[in-house]
Motif scaffolding. Structure first.
Motif, PDB file in Angstrom:
ATOM      1  N   LYS A 157      -2.887  93.423  31.945  1.00  0.00           N
ATOM      2  CA  LYS A 157      -2.895  94.656  32.742  1.00  0.00           C
ATOM      3  C   LYS A 157      -4.251  95.353  32.646  1.00  0.00           C
ATOM      4  N   ASP A 158      -4.927  95.186  31.500  1.00  0.00           N
ATOM      5  CA  ASP A 158      -6.260  95.759  31.341  1.00  0.00           C
ATOM      6  C   ASP A 158      -7.243  95.070  32.288  1.00  0.00           C
ATOM      7  N   ALA A 159      -7.079  93.768  32.481  1.00  0.00           N
ATOM      8  CA  ALA A 159      -7.946  93.020  33.397  1.00  0.00           C
ATOM      9  C   ALA A 159      -7.790  93.543  34.821  1.00  0.00           C
ATOM     10  N   THR A 160      -6.591  93.943  35.182  1.00  0.00           N
ATOM     11  CA  THR A 160      -6.354  94.504  36.512  1.00  0.00           C
ATOM     12  C   THR A 160      -7.110  95.820  36.672  1.00  0.00           C
ATOM     13  N   ALA A 161      -7.072  96.666  35.646  1.00  0.00           N
ATOM     14  CA  ALA A 161      -7.798  97.939  35.684  1.00  0.00           C
ATOM     15  C   ALA A 161      -9.303  97.695  35.746  1.00  0.00           C
ATOM     16  N   LEU A 162      -9.803  96.720  34.994  1.00  0.00           N
ATOM     17  CA  LEU A 162     -11.232  96.401  35.021  1.00  0.00           C
ATOM     18  C   LEU A 162     -11.645  95.896  36.401  1.00  0.00           C
ATOM     19  N   ARG A 163     -10.827  95.049  37.007  1.00  0.00           N
ATOM     20  CA  ARG A 163     -11.125  94.534  38.342  1.00  0.00           C
ATOM     21  C   ARG A 163     -11.165  95.681  39.355  1.00  0.00           C
ATOM     22  N   PHE A 164     -10.206  96.606  39.240  1.00  0.00           N
ATOM     23  CA  PHE A 164     -10.193  97.761  40.133  1.00  0.00           C
ATOM     24  C   PHE A 164     -11.494  98.564  39.974  1.00  0.00           C
ATOM     25  N   LEU A 165     -11.883  98.839  38.715  1.00  0.00           N
ATOM     26  CA  LEU A 165     -13.114  99.597  38.478  1.00  0.00           C
ATOM     27  C   LEU A 165     -14.322  98.866  39.049  1.00  0.00           C
ATOM     28  N   LYS A 166     -14.386  97.565  38.819  1.00  0.00           N
ATOM     29  CA  LYS A 166     -15.519  96.781  39.303  1.00  0.00           C
ATOM     30  C   LYS A 166     -15.580  96.795  40.838  1.00  0.00           C
ATOM     31  N   ASP A 167     -14.427  96.673  41.484  1.00  0.00           N
ATOM     32  CA  ASP A 167     -14.385  96.623  42.951  1.00  0.00           C
ATOM     33  C   ASP A 167     -14.546  97.993  43.609  1.00  0.00           C
ATOM     34  N   GLN A 168     -14.010  99.038  42.983  1.00  0.00           N
ATOM     35  CA  GLN A 168     -13.952 100.355  43.628  1.00  0.00           C
ATOM     36  C   GLN A 168     -14.954 101.378  43.099  1.00  0.00           C
ATOM     37  N   ALA A 169     -15.165 101.417  41.774  1.00  0.00           N
ATOM     38  CA  ALA A 169     -15.962 102.496  41.183  1.00  0.00           C
ATOM     39  C   ALA A 169     -17.440 102.414  41.552  1.00  0.00           C
ATOM     40  N   GLY A 170     -18.018 101.219  41.535  1.00  0.00           N
ATOM     41  CA  GLY A 170     -19.436 101.087  41.875  1.00  0.00           C
ATOM     42  C   GLY A 170     -19.750 101.569  43.273  1.00  0.00           C
ATOM     43  N   PRO A 171     -19.045 101.029  44.294  1.00  0.00           N
ATOM     44  CA  PRO A 171     -19.308 101.515  45.659  1.00  0.00           C
ATOM     45  C   PRO A 171     -19.038 103.015  45.811  1.00  0.00           C
ATOM     46  N   MET A 172     -17.999 103.519  45.163  1.00  0.00           N
ATOM     47  CA  MET A 172     -17.667 104.936  45.244  1.00  0.00           C
ATOM     48  C   MET A 172     -18.788 105.792  44.654  1.00  0.00           C
ATOM     49  N   LEU A 173     -19.253 105.433  43.449  1.00  0.00           N
ATOM     50  CA  LEU A 173     -20.319 106.186  42.797  1.00  0.00           C
ATOM     51  C   LEU A 173     -21.604 106.153  43.625  1.00  0.00           C
ATOM     52  N   SER A 174     -21.880 105.016  44.227  1.00  0.00           N
ATOM     53  CA  SER A 174     -23.110 104.869  45.026  1.00  0.00           C
ATOM     54  C   SER A 174     -23.106 105.768  46.259  1.00  0.00           C
ATOM     55  N   ARG A 175     -21.942 106.013  46.829  1.00  0.00           N
ATOM     56  CA  ARG A 175     -21.832 106.830  48.046  1.00  0.00           C
ATOM     57  C   ARG A 175     -21.831 108.323  47.770  1.00  0.00           C
ATOM     58  N   LEU A 176     -21.424 108.711  46.572  1.00  0.00           N
ATOM     59  CA  LEU A 176     -21.234 110.140  46.292  1.00  0.00           C
ATOM     60  C   LEU A 176     -22.518 110.831  45.858  1.00  0.00           C
ATOM     61  N   PRO A 177     -22.683 112.088  46.249  1.00  0.00           N
ATOM     62  CA  PRO A 177     -23.839 112.863  45.796  1.00  0.00           C
ATOM     63  C   PRO A 177     -23.676 113.230  44.320  1.00  0.00           C
ATOM     64  N   GLU A 178     -24.823 113.394  43.664  1.00  0.00           N
ATOM     65  CA  GLU A 178     -24.789 113.822  42.263  1.00  0.00           C
ATOM     66  C   GLU A 178     -24.371 115.243  42.206  1.00  0.00           C
TER      67      GLU A 178
END
Length: 178
Positions: A157-178
């Motif tokens: 289940k931890d691998a699922t959370a890591l995959r979600f972070l890898k797939d979603q968090a990077g693009p999300m952080l890149s789009r958002l203003p500081e």
């Protein structure tokens, strides 16, 4: 563009977001009613996204100590943009240690044995080092130190959370203003 203090807002990075364990518990109690995944998806700025990432790491994986670094594109460093439960290094050279190596290679580092549950932000306590990309190369690196409860190992289940972070968090952080 100058801010009210007359400083150039584009040249000054946002200070890192840091919470100690007590602040972490208070924030978790405030946000228990909210799903951290939904909070990440609804984040309006980088600060909200960083908080949601730390909530996901804590709630889904069991990481009470984590740091998030931005890869400085024109420089040879990674800059701390947030930490929770640990005094992390503010700057890390690209290629130095597991975090710097993840920024260069884009390869994740996951330990499948237990590490000391608390201590300093050192490579021997690193449980997870996850490069997060907003494109072809890593833009951010998430570091998780130790897991709670002590002796916990990563599960499927931890691998699922890591995959979600890898797939979603990077693009999300890149789009958002500081």
């Amino acid at each position: 563009m100058p801010n009210p203090a007359g400083q150039n807002a584009t040249s000054l990075p946002s200070p890192p977001i840091h919470h100690d364990i007590h602040e972490n518990q208070a924030l978790r109690m405030q946000s228990e009613a909210q799903d951290p995944v939904e909070c990440l998806k609804a984040a309006k700025n980088r600060r909200e996204a960083v908080e949601a990432i730390f909530e996901i790491v804590g709630a889904q994986i069991g990481g009470a100590e984590a740091a998030l670094y931005a890869v400085e594109s024109g420089f040879s460093t990674l800059r701390l943009i947030g930490s929770r439960g640990i005094g992390a290094h503010v700057l890390i050279r690209k290629g130095a240690g597991r975090i710097g190596e993840a920024a260069v290679t884009g390869k994740e580092y996951v330990v499948d044995t237990s590490v000391p549950p608390s201590g300093k932000a050192t490579d021997d306590r690193l449980t997870i080092c996850l490069p997060l990309s907003g494109g072809e190369t890593p833009s951010f690196v998430l570091a998780v130190y130790g897991l709670l409860p002590p002796g916990k190992h990563l599960l499927k289940k931890d691998a699922t959370a890591l995959r979600f972070l890898k797939d979603q968090a990077g693009p999300m952080l890149s789009r958002l203003p500081e």
